[in-house]
Design an enzyme around this catalytic site. Structure first.
Site, mmCIF file in Angstrom:
data_model
loop_
_atom_site.group_PDB
_atom_site.id
_atom_site.type_symbol
_atom_site.label_atom_id
_atom_site.label_comp_id
_atom_site.label_asym_id
_atom_site.label_seq_id
_atom_site.Cartn_x
_atom_site.Cartn_y
_atom_site.Cartn_z
ATOM 1 N N GLY A 45 0.845 -1.183 0.000
ATOM 2 C CA GLY A 45 0.000 0.000 0.000
ATOM 3 C C GLY A 45 0.878 1.230 0.000
ATOM 4 N N GLN A 50 3.150 10.006 1.035
ATOM 5 C CA GLN A 50 4.427 9.305 1.080
ATOM 6 C C GLN A 50 5.328 9.661 -0.103
ATOM 7 O OE1 GLN A 50 2.372 5.356 2.049
ATOM 8 N NE2 GLN A 50 4.424 5.156 2.946
ATOM 9 N N CYS A 88 6.226 0.113 7.243
ATOM 10 C CA CYS A 88 5.833 1.228 6.387
ATOM 11 C C CYS A 88 6.995 1.622 5.481
ATOM 12 C CB CYS A 88 5.413 2.412 7.263
ATOM 13 S SG CYS A 88 4.865 3.859 6.348
ATOM 14 N N LEU A 89 6.675 1.894 4.225
ATOM 15 C CA LEU A 89 7.714 2.321 3.284
ATOM 16 C C LEU A 89 8.399 3.606 3.729
ATOM 17 C CD1 LEU A 89 5.892 1.652 -0.121
ATOM 18 C CD2 LEU A 89 7.653 0.243 0.971
ATOM 19 N N HIS A 130 -4.283 1.509 7.455
ATOM 20 C CA HIS A 130 -2.931 2.057 7.504
ATOM 21 C C HIS A 130 -2.793 3.213 6.501
ATOM 22 C CE1 HIS A 130 1.580 1.495 7.904
ATOM 23 N NE2 HIS A 130 1.510 2.170 6.772
ATOM 24 N N GLU A 131 -3.278 3.000 5.273
ATOM 25 C CA GLU A 131 -3.151 4.032 4.237
ATOM 26 C C GLU A 131 -4.064 5.226 4.512
ATOM 27 O OE1 GLU A 131 -0.575 3.868 2.480
ATOM 28 O OE2 GLU A 131 -0.211 1.765 2.957
ATOM 29 N N HIS A 134 -2.437 7.510 6.849
ATOM 30 C CA HIS A 134 -1.459 8.384 6.181
ATOM 31 C C HIS A 134 -2.133 9.659 5.665
ATOM 32 C CE1 HIS A 134 2.476 6.576 6.039
ATOM 33 N NE2 HIS A 134 1.989 5.403 5.661
#
Length: 163
Positions: A45, A50, A88-89, A130-131, A134
């Site tokens: 995701g 991000q 997380c990225l 999660h997204e 963000h």
């Protein structure tokens, strides 16, 4: 187009992002770029903040090669709860246990501008939450119950496989 990933503690990750007012070619290009970026970084995701874009757009991989594109997503119902490990990225090499709803209903717009609703369970529900976090400037580390050192991650996952 592949974008560079913004890393924590960059301030852009901590902002509430503005809704998309009109789905333009730029938004469609952003969706494509998010997907390419997510795949290139082996993510499941990714959200627009991000990559430094201050709008409410995110993508989640539903299964290999199938992606859910979320424009202005809003969780309208939740049920249950479960705990699992997240990463997380934008926060490489950090993993931790987070409690999230086990079932969610999300209202969002697709790339054609149609209002949609989806019910998601377990892993997919977790990824979507999660997204969406963000998009509101919230990182998983703010909800983390327990941090799992990267060198212990594999053992932790095996030990909690049936949780």
């Amino acid at each position: 187009m592949r974008y560079p990933i913004i890393l924590n503690p960059d301030e852009r990750l901590h902002r509430t992002n503005r809704p998309v007012e009109m789905i333009t070619d730029e938004v469609i290009d952003l969706l494509e770029g998010l997907r390419e970026t997510m795949i290139a970084h082996d993510g499941i995701g990714i959200a627009a903040p991000q990559i430094g874009k201050n709008i409410q757009v995110a993508i989640v991989e539903v299964e290999e090669g199938e992606y859910l594109e979320l424009i202005n997503p809003e969780i309208i119902d939740t049920k249950g709860a479960n705990r699992d490990v997240e990463g997380c990225l934008s926060i490489p090499h950090v993993y931790g246990v987070v409690e999230r709803a086990s079932e969610i209903t999300v209202r969002y717009y697709d790339r054609e501008g149609d209002e949609m609703e989806i019910q998601a369970f377990d892993y997919l529900a977790r990824a979507i939450q999660h997204e969406i976090d963000h998009l509101h400037g919230i990182l998983f580390t703010e909800k983390m119950i327990e941090q799992i050192p990267e060198d212990q991650l594999e053992n932790y996952m095996e030990e909690h496989e049936n949780d």
